[in-house]
Design a protein around this motif. Structure first.
Motif, short mmCIF file in Angstrom:
data_model
loop_
_atom_site.label_atom_id
_atom_site.label_comp_id
_atom_site.label_asym_id
_atom_site.label_seq_id
_atom_site.Cartn_x
_atom_site.Cartn_y
_atom_site.Cartn_z
N THR A 1 0.68 -1.29 -0.05
CA THR A 1 -0.03 -0.26 -0.04
C THR A 1 0.56 1.28 -0.35
O THR A 1 1.81 1.42 0.42
CB THR A 1 -0.87 -0.15 0.94
N ILE A 2 -0.12 2.19 -1.12
CA ILE A 2 1.38 3.62 -0.74
C ILE A 2 -0.04 4.30 -0.45
O ILE A 2 -0.55 4.63 -1.29
CB ILE A 2 1.50 3.84 -2.32
N ASN A 3 0.14 5.22 0.27
CA ASN A 3 -0.30 6.30 0.29
C ASN A 3 0.66 8.08 0.46
O ASN A 3 1.94 7.93 0.62
CB ASN A 3 -0.31 6.53 2.18
N ALA A 4 0.09 9.00 0.01
CA ALA A 4 1.15 9.84 -0.22
C ALA A 4 -0.02 11.04 -0.14
O ALA A 4 -1.29 11.02 -0.33
CB ALA A 4 1.73 9.58 -1.54
N ILE A 5 1.03 12.30 0.00
CA ILE A 5 0.03 13.53 -0.01
C ILE A 5 1.23 15.14 -1.07
O ILE A 5 2.46 14.93 -0.31
CB ILE A 5 0.05 14.10 0.73
N SER A 6 0.56 15.64 -1.82
CA SER A 6 1.00 16.55 -2.89
C SER A 6 0.83 17.58 -2.74
O SER A 6 -0.46 17.95 -2.12
CB SER A 6 0.89 16.06 -4.01
N GLY A 7 1.43 18.58 -3.24
CA GLY A 7 0.30 19.93 -2.98
C GLY A 7 0.10 19.83 -3.99
O GLY A 7 0.11 19.51 -5.63
N TYR A 8 -0.75 21.49 -4.73
CA TYR A 8 -2.04 21.05 -4.91
C TYR A 8 -1.27 21.63 -6.98
O TYR A 8 -2.53 21.49 -8.05
CB TYR A 8 -3.11 22.66 -4.85
N SER A 9 -0.30 22.01 -6.82
CA SER A 9 0.30 22.66 -8.07
C SER A 9 0.76 21.19 -8.89
O SER A 9 0.26 21.36 -9.84
CB SER A 9 1.43 22.82 -7.49
N GLY A 10 0.78 19.99 -8.37
CA GLY A 10 0.33 18.36 -9.48
C GLY A 10 -0.42 18.63 -10.12
O GLY A 10 -0.36 17.78 -10.49
N GLY A 11 -2.14 19.41 -9.57
CA GLY A 11 -3.16 19.39 -10.03
C GLY A 11 -3.25 20.25 -11.59
O GLY A 11 -3.58 20.49 -12.31
N GLY A 12 -2.00 20.81 -11.76
CA GLY A 12 -1.96 21.38 -12.14
C GLY A 12 -2.93 22.93 -12.20
O GLY A 12 -3.07 23.59 -11.30
N LYS A 13 -2.38 24.23 -13.62
CA LYS A 13 -3.61 25.45 -13.31
C LYS A 13 -4.57 25.26 -13.30
O LYS A 13 -4.71 26.23 -12.38
CB LYS A 13 -3.35 26.33 -14.81
N ALA A 14 -5.96 24.30 -13.30
CA ALA A 14 -7.47 24.47 -13.70
C ALA A 14 -7.02 24.16 -11.12
O ALA A 14 -8.20 24.77 -10.92
CB ALA A 14 -7.31 23.46 -14.18
N MET A 15 -5.95 23.53 -11.25
CA MET A 15 -6.61 23.27 -9.32
C MET A 15 -6.08 24.15 -8.92
O MET A 15 -5.88 24.45 -7.49
CB MET A 15 -6.11 21.58 -9.46
N ILE A 16 -4.20 24.51 -9.41
CA ILE A 16 -4.00 25.52 -9.08
C ILE A 16 -5.03 26.91 -8.89
O ILE A 16 -4.56 27.22 -7.69
CB ILE A 16 -2.12 25.99 -9.39
N ALA A 17 -5.98 26.89 -9.43
CA ALA A 17 -6.95 27.79 -9.57
C ALA A 17 -8.15 27.88 -8.56
O ALA A 17 -8.46 28.63 -7.67
CB ALA A 17 -7.51 28.36 -11.33
N GLU A 18 -8.51 26.25 -8.70
CA GLU A 18 -9.43 26.17 -7.37
C GLU A 18 -9.01 26.85 -6.31
O GLU A 18 -9.69 27.20 -5.31
CB GLU A 18 -9.80 24.68 -8.13
N PHE A 19 -8.12 26.17 -5.90
CA PHE A 19 -7.45 26.39 -4.30
C PHE A 19 -6.44 27.83 -3.95
O PHE A 19 -7.26 28.44 -3.24
CB PHE A 19 -5.65 25.88 -4.39
N GLU A 20 -6.64 28.19 -5.48
CA GLU A 20 -6.10 29.97 -5.07
C GLU A 20 -6.85 30.94 -5.01
O GLU A 20 -7.60 31.66 -4.24
CB GLU A 20 -4.64 30.17 -6.00
N ALA A 21 -8.83 29.98 -5.05
CA ALA A 21 -9.60 31.19 -5.53
C ALA A 21 -10.44 30.96 -4.28
O ALA A 21 -11.37 31.61 -4.35
CB ALA A 21 -10.34 31.05 -6.98
N GLY A 22 -9.98 29.81 -3.69
CA GLY A 22 -10.85 29.26 -2.35
C GLY A 22 -11.43 28.66 -2.48
O GLY A 22 -12.21 27.95 -1.80
N ALA A 23 -11.95 28.19 -3.86
CA ALA A 23 -12.54 26.96 -4.36
C ALA A 23 -12.71 25.64 -3.55
O ALA A 23 -13.52 24.72 -3.55
CB ALA A 23 -13.25 27.14 -5.74
N VAL A 24 -10.84 25.50 -2.52
CA VAL A 24 -11.20 23.88 -2.75
C VAL A 24 -10.43 24.68 -1.06
O VAL A 24 -9.52 25.10 -1.54
CB VAL A 24 -10.38 22.84 -3.31
N THR A 25 -10.86 24.01 0.32
CA THR A 25 -10.65 24.11 1.02
C THR A 25 -9.86 22.81 2.03
O THR A 25 -10.96 21.65 1.63
CB THR A 25 -11.21 25.05 1.69
#
Length: 304
Positions: free
Chosen positions: A141-165
């Motif tokens: 089993t592998i458990n991992a956590i990454s920063g949201y930049s790994g999701g590319g521009k769309a995910m970065i925009a979601e987090f930086e707009a506060g749409a995901v917390t």
């Protein structure tokens, strides 16, 4: 003479990071297209033809569309997508994988950059298999956590707009795109269970692999990692205490370093393998620059 490098997809997250690492170097001449030409097939093919090395920072489908056309061109290619990570015609670009990896990368025409999660997982698992501490069909089993930049521009925009917390867990259906390369490059014969998470931070990553080993397992696992990565610069095996009581996934941000360690219970053999890296560094753009240096016959640390 400066080596000519074309980054196809230079305005994406990985492409921008690679460009930033190369722009300050006088031994690299970057080939760039005007914004109006970035999706032009002819303009891109002209740029590929002029380049010594091209780096593909594109979605998988776009890579597959252009890859066949590159076979007739002299440029060497690094693919940062998932498209070729298990393709035998493409060398897997993890220089620390085994004793011959650097020479294979340096001689290759086509190199596939590893994924971020898989870089950590493969780095931890391959030495365990090579040392005989686990079998290729061991249930992993592998458990991992990454920063949201790994999701590319769309995910970065979601987090930086506060749409995901607060972040989230995803990929629980066990079809994550990194699983095939983890199986192939770690030397597994059984697909692991992989549970990735995205945290409320921009970049950085922790990958954990828990194992049931024999008593003394944590020490044996640490010895296997040290033996595998002796003399490496970008992959360092450290004592668990060096990471502190609370392991910070951002501790190696803006570097091409990866740190590996082991924790657990010596009496029971309950063992946890741990990797920390920057998902945009050793997990993406830093590794691409390291591979570029190898292709160009340079010290792999130049610019890193």
């Amino acid at each position: 003479m400066a080596a000519k490098v074309f980054i196809d997809g230079e305005v994406g997250t990985t492409g921008l990071q690679i460009r930033a690492r190369l722009a300050r170097r006088d031994d690299i001449s970057l080939i760039s297209l005007a914004e109006a030409d970035r999706k032009s097939r002819d303009a891109r093919l002209d740029a590929f033809a002029a380049a010594d090395v091209a780096i593909l920072c594109l979605p998988d489908a776009a890579v597959h569309e252009i890859a066949a056309e590159l076979q007739a061109l002299p440029c060497r290619v690094i693919d940062a997508s998932t498209a070729h990570r298990t393709d035998p015609a493409w060398e897997f670009g993890f220089a620390e994988l085994d004793a011959g990896a650097r020479a294979r990368i340096a001689a290759a025409k086509y190199v596939s950059n590893p994924g971020c999660y898989s870089t950590g997982a493969i780095a931890l698992l391959r030495p365990m298999i090579d040392a005989g501490l686990i079998a290729p069909d061991h249930p992993i089993t592998i458990n991992a956590i990454s920063g949201y930049s790994g999701g590319g521009k769309a995910m970065i925009a979601e987090f930086e707009a506060g749409a995901v917390t607060g972040g989230f867990v995803y990929g629980t259906a066990q079809q994550h795109k990194h699983l095939p390369e983890i199986v192939a490059r770690a030397g597994l014969s059984r697909k692991p269970i992989f549970v990735p998470q995205v945290g409320q931070f921009a970049q950085g990553m922790i990958v954990q692999v828990p194992l049931h080993l024999a008593p003394g397992g944590p020490a044996a696992a640490l010895d296997a990692l040290r033996a595998h990565y002796t003399g490496q610069h970008f992959v360092q095996v450290v004592d668990r205490a060096d990471m502190g009581d609370r392991i910070n996934p951002q501790r190696l941000n803006n570097t091409n370093m990866m740190e590996l360690t082991v924790d657990g219970d010596a009496d029971t053999g309950a063992t946890v393998l741990i990797a920390v890296l920057d998902n945009l560094g050793k997990g993406a753009s830093g590794a691409a620059v390291q591979n570029l240096n190898l292709l160009l016959g340079l010290n792999e640390a130049v610019g890193l």
